[in-house]
Design an enzyme around this catalytic site. Structure first.
Site, PDB file in Angstrom:
ATOM      1  N   MET A  24      -3.438  -4.490 -12.638  1.00 51.40           N
ATOM      2  CA  MET A  24      -2.139  -3.867 -12.942  1.00 51.40           C
ATOM      3  C   MET A  24      -1.041  -4.534 -12.134  1.00 51.40           C
ATOM      4  SD  MET A  24      -2.646   0.057 -13.711  1.00 51.40           S
ATOM      5  CE  MET A  24      -3.874   0.594 -14.891  1.00 51.40           C
ATOM      6  N   HIS A  39       0.307   1.448  -7.999  1.00 51.63           N
ATOM      7  CA  HIS A  39       1.193   2.074  -7.009  1.00 51.63           C
ATOM      8  C   HIS A  39       0.743   3.516  -6.736  1.00 51.63           C
ATOM      9  CE1 HIS A  39       4.185  -0.834  -8.909  1.00 51.63           C
ATOM     10  NE2 HIS A  39       4.230  -1.163  -7.638  1.00 51.63           N
ATOM     11  N   GLN A  69      -0.515 -11.665   0.599  1.00 51.15           N
ATOM     12  CA  GLN A  69       0.539 -10.833   1.199  1.00 51.15           C
ATOM     13  C   GLN A  69      -0.057  -9.878   2.234  1.00 51.15           C
ATOM     14  OE1 GLN A  69       3.877  -8.873  -1.021  1.00 51.15           O
ATOM     15  NE2 GLN A  69       2.566  -7.090  -0.953  1.00 51.15           N
TER      16      GLN A  69
END
Ligand code: PAF
Length: 303
Positions: free
Chosen positions: A200, A53, A169
């Site tokens: 991750m 992220h 996605q």
């Protein structure tokens, strides 16, 4: 010129990060920023941040005037019996990580506002969402495209940043944006991996120490396949069965959901590995579903 740049940086980035939950307030802020000609980047997340992220946020910080990071565990993309209730959450930790990267807004909407009583409008990419993860999770991508469309409407970004670990996605979101003429650039960034190669993911937190050790073999198998392709072995069935055998030997506790060599745009099975294909896998290790993928050509970005 240089000092103007510095002043501009401080004007735009010195303000402390704001946490916004109200949908109307988020929309007003972004509308005003757009009128001010500010370039907004959105980083959509479900929180419980990890280095993956953070890499998206750093990219956004470098490339936009205003960075909005959304944190929302989207019920619409979880199927019955999936991990919605136990999905890891830690908003305090997420806020301080986002703050340390000078993010402008942490957008933390409520499910009751996003999906009020009577909610009945869905955005769905029909074909791409049936392949790979769509086989085991039939309503998942409809939930993803619907929430991402909503987040775009609420934050009006010029660009939105996603990781390539969730490659299906990413393709589906790009398709939605193209098909619906959404004025957003979709940026896909490389998968960030642990020291032993494991991609991750917030879900890695579910793994027991033993499963965590075995999980490193998910990527090791993919890297082995890439080597095979580079040395001339390209037949799909041969590669898929090689990888299946590798997983059965090296992750004996796993249930293989799929191992598929697919075309990088259509997600249909490719007969041979080439520059426009990737190998995608999903495995269940205990109650944890792990997904990963690797590009297979000579000039891959993910090698
Ligand atoms: O990748 C995720 O974390 C989610 O699917 C997303 C894009 C934030 C939508 O809920």
């Amino acid at each position: 010129m240089q000092s103007f740049g510095l002043i501009h940086f401080f004007q735009t980035h010195i303000a402390p990060m704001e946490i916004v939950s109200d949908l109307g307030q988020m929309q007003d802020i972004c509308m005003r920023a757009r009128i001010d000609n500010q370039k907004i980047a959105l980083v959509p997340t479900m929180g419980f941040f990890h280095e993956g992220h953070l890499s998206l946020m750093r990219w956004a910080r470098l490339n936009a005037d205003q960075v909005v990071v959304s944190v929302f565990v989207n019920p619409a993309q979880f199927g019955p019996g999936e991990d919605l209730d136990r999905y890891p959450r830690d908003l305090e930790r997420d806020s301080s990580m986002a703050r340390s990267l000078s993010i402008d807004f942490l957008f933390v909407p409520y499910a009751a506002d996003l999906y009020p009583e009577g909610f009945d409008t869905w955005v769905e990419t029909q074909k791409l969402s049936k392949f790979l993860c769509g086989q085991e999770r039939p309503a998942h991508f409809r939930g993803v495209t619907t929430i991402v469309c909503k987040l775009f409407n609420l934050t009006m970004p010029r660009m939105a940043v996603f990781g390539r670990k969730d490659r299906q996605q990413l393709l589906i979101i790009k398709k939605m944006v193209r098909d619906l003429h959404m004025p957003v650039d979709i940026v896909g960034l490389p998968t960030i991996r642990e020291h032993d190669g494991l991609a991750m993911s917030s879900r890695n937190a579910y793994l027991s120490p033993r499963q965590r050790k075995e999980a490193a073999n998910v990527y090791k198998g993919l890297a082995m396949i890439r080597q095979e392709v580079l040395s001339g072995r390209t037949d799909r069935l041969e590669l898929e069965s090689l990888l299946g055998n590798y997983y059965r030997q090296n992750i004996p506790g796993a249930v293989i959901d799929y191992i598929q060599l697919v075309n990088a745009e259509t997600l249909e099975n490719a007969s041979r590995a080439d520059n426009n294909t990737f190998m995608a896998v999903a495995l269940k290790l205990g109650r944890t579903r792990l997904i990963d993928n690797i590009e297979l050509g000579q000039s891959t970005e993910d090698a």
